[in-house]
Structures are given as structure tokens and as C-alpha cells.
Design a protein around this motif. Structure first.
Motif, PDB file in Angstrom:
ATOM      1  N   GLU A  23      12.163 -16.249 -81.389  1.00 53.42           N
ATOM      2  CA  GLU A  23      13.225 -16.315 -80.789  1.00 53.42           C
ATOM      3  C   GLU A  23      13.051 -15.109 -79.667  1.00 53.42           C
ATOM      4  O   GLU A  23      13.999 -14.399 -80.526  1.00 53.42           O
ATOM      5  CB  GLU A  23      14.411 -17.765 -80.923  1.00 53.42           C
ATOM      6  N   ALA A  24      13.820 -15.326 -78.543  1.00 48.26           N
ATOM      7  CA  ALA A  24      14.253 -13.856 -78.170  1.00 48.26           C
ATOM      8  C   ALA A  24      15.050 -15.065 -76.501  1.00 48.26           C
ATOM      9  O   ALA A  24      14.555 -15.901 -76.472  1.00 48.26           O
ATOM     10  CB  ALA A  24      13.100 -12.990 -77.254  1.00 48.26           C
ATOM     11  N   LEU A  58      22.908 -21.863 -80.448  1.00 42.36           N
ATOM     12  CA  LEU A  58      23.971 -21.065 -80.007  1.00 42.36           C
ATOM     13  C   LEU A  58      24.083 -19.934 -80.842  1.00 42.36           C
ATOM     14  O   LEU A  58      24.418 -18.747 -80.080  1.00 42.36           O
ATOM     15  CB  LEU A  58      25.513 -22.389 -79.722  1.00 42.36           C
ATOM     16  N   THR A  59      24.468 -19.306 -81.956  1.00 43.78           N
ATOM     17  CA  THR A  59      24.273 -19.057 -83.253  1.00 43.78           C
ATOM     18  C   THR A  59      23.246 -17.543 -82.605  1.00 43.78           C
ATOM     19  O   THR A  59      23.897 -16.487 -82.497  1.00 43.78           O
ATOM     20  CB  THR A  59      24.381 -18.818 -84.441  1.00 43.78           C
ATOM     21  N   LEU A  64      21.172 -12.939 -79.764  1.00 46.85           N
ATOM     22  CA  LEU A  64      20.235 -12.012 -79.196  1.00 46.85           C
ATOM     23  C   LEU A  64      21.152 -11.500 -78.441  1.00 46.85           C
ATOM     24  O   LEU A  64      20.931  -9.925 -78.420  1.00 46.85           O
ATOM     25  CB  LEU A  64      19.452 -12.701 -78.723  1.00 46.85           C
ATOM     26  N   ALA A  65      21.606 -11.946 -77.462  1.00 45.15           N
ATOM     27  CA  ALA A  65      23.109 -11.316 -76.137  1.00 45.15           C
ATOM     28  C   ALA A  65      23.502  -9.719 -76.863  1.00 45.15           C
ATOM     29  O   ALA A  65      24.155  -9.133 -76.427  1.00 45.15           O
ATOM     30  CB  ALA A  65      23.173 -12.243 -75.870  1.00 45.15           C
ATOM     31  N   PRO A  72      27.002  -5.636 -70.861  1.00 41.47           N
ATOM     32  CA  PRO A  72      27.723  -6.841 -70.394  1.00 41.47           C
ATOM     33  C   PRO A  72      27.103  -8.351 -70.843  1.00 41.47           C
ATOM     34  O   PRO A  72      28.043  -8.671 -70.841  1.00 41.47           O
ATOM     35  CB  PRO A  72      27.984  -6.567 -68.502  1.00 41.47           C
ATOM     36  N   VAL A  73      26.055  -8.121 -70.900  1.00 41.19           N
ATOM     37  CA  VAL A  73      25.082  -9.120 -72.193  1.00 41.19           C
ATOM     38  C   VAL A  73      26.030  -9.457 -73.265  1.00 41.19           C
ATOM     39  O   VAL A  73      25.934 -10.053 -73.706  1.00 41.19           O
ATOM     40  CB  VAL A  73      23.730  -8.808 -72.032  1.00 41.19           C
TER      41      VAL A  73
END
Length: 132
Positions: A23-24, A58-59, A64-65, A72-73
Motif C-alpha cells: 500500500e502507498a 488508519l495506522t 506512510l504520511a 506538512p504531510v
């Protein structure tokens, strides 16, 4: 509300995993990522235990963020983590009325509830007798 909103957030933020890729995050602009992650953070804050089935995704979004190259991300990811913890651990009052339920049940009080603002219940002494 979570059952309708979470899949929409996941579709907007995550690229599905394939056999060759994990996942990305989707290729969105920095502002779009920050905006979506902050919206998600506000969405999960009052969720409570209803958030548990969505916790793995959610985790994944938070991880990833947080690893994103744009600061800022990453900050939005930390906010998402805080809001997830608040949603799981915080207690929100279910009733925000200014009077106890017995008083609120009285129709006369409900008609003029503003007249009771500042009302304090009578305090009780340790022996159970009402006192000043």
C-alpha cells in the motif's frame, strides 16, 4: 457515519496493494494530502471504539504520511495519530444539559430553562443531611 466515511477516505488516500507493491499514498499534491489527512483526523476524533475495525488502515495512512518527504504531510500524520489516540481514550459527555435529569424532566423548567442558569444543587454533608 464511519461506515460511510472511512472507505471514502481510504479510497482518496491509499493506492490499493498489489502482488508486487505494498500500500502507498496516492500521488496527490502536498496540500491535498494535508487537507485529506486533517479531515480524517477530525473524523476519527469522536469515533471511540467504532474506529477499531479501521485501525490497520488508519495506522498505515499515519505511517506512510509520517514517512513522506514533505514536512506538512508528516505533521498532518502526527495530528492523525493524536486524534486516533484521543478518539480511543478520551471520554465525551453524552448529555450537555445545564441541569440534572430530574430538573430537566419538569416541563415548567424546560419551558424557561434560562431562568435556572447558575442554579446549584443543594450540597449534602457527610452524614447525608442537606446543608448549606
Amino acid at each position: 457515519a464511519l461506515d460511510a466515511g472511512m472507505p471514502a477516505f481510504f479510497a482518496a488516500l491509499l493506492q490499493p496493494a498489489t502482488a508486487s507493491k505494498s500500500e502507498a499514498l496516492r500521488a496527490l499534491s502536498q496540500n491535498e494530502l494535508v487537507w485529506l489527512i486533517q479531515l480524517l483526523a477530525q473524523f476519527v476524533r469522536p469515533a471511540g471504539k467504532a474506529m477499531l475495525p479501521y485501525l490497520p488502515k488508519l495506522t498505515a495512512i499515519a505511517d506512510l504520511a509520517a514517512a513522506h518527504e514533505e514536512l506538512p504531510v508528516a505533521r498532518a500524520a502526527y495530528k492523525l495519530r493524536r486524534r486516533m489516540l484521543q478518539g480511543l481514550l478520551a471520554v465525551y459527555p453524552a448529555d450537555l444539559r445545564s441541569l440534572p435529569p430530574q430538573a430537566w424532566a419538569d416541563a415548567r423548567v424546560r419551558e424557561q430553562h434560562w431562568a435556572c442558569w447558575g442554579w446549584m444543587p443543594q450540597r449534602r454533608r457527610k452524614d447525608g443531611v442537606a446543608g448549606a
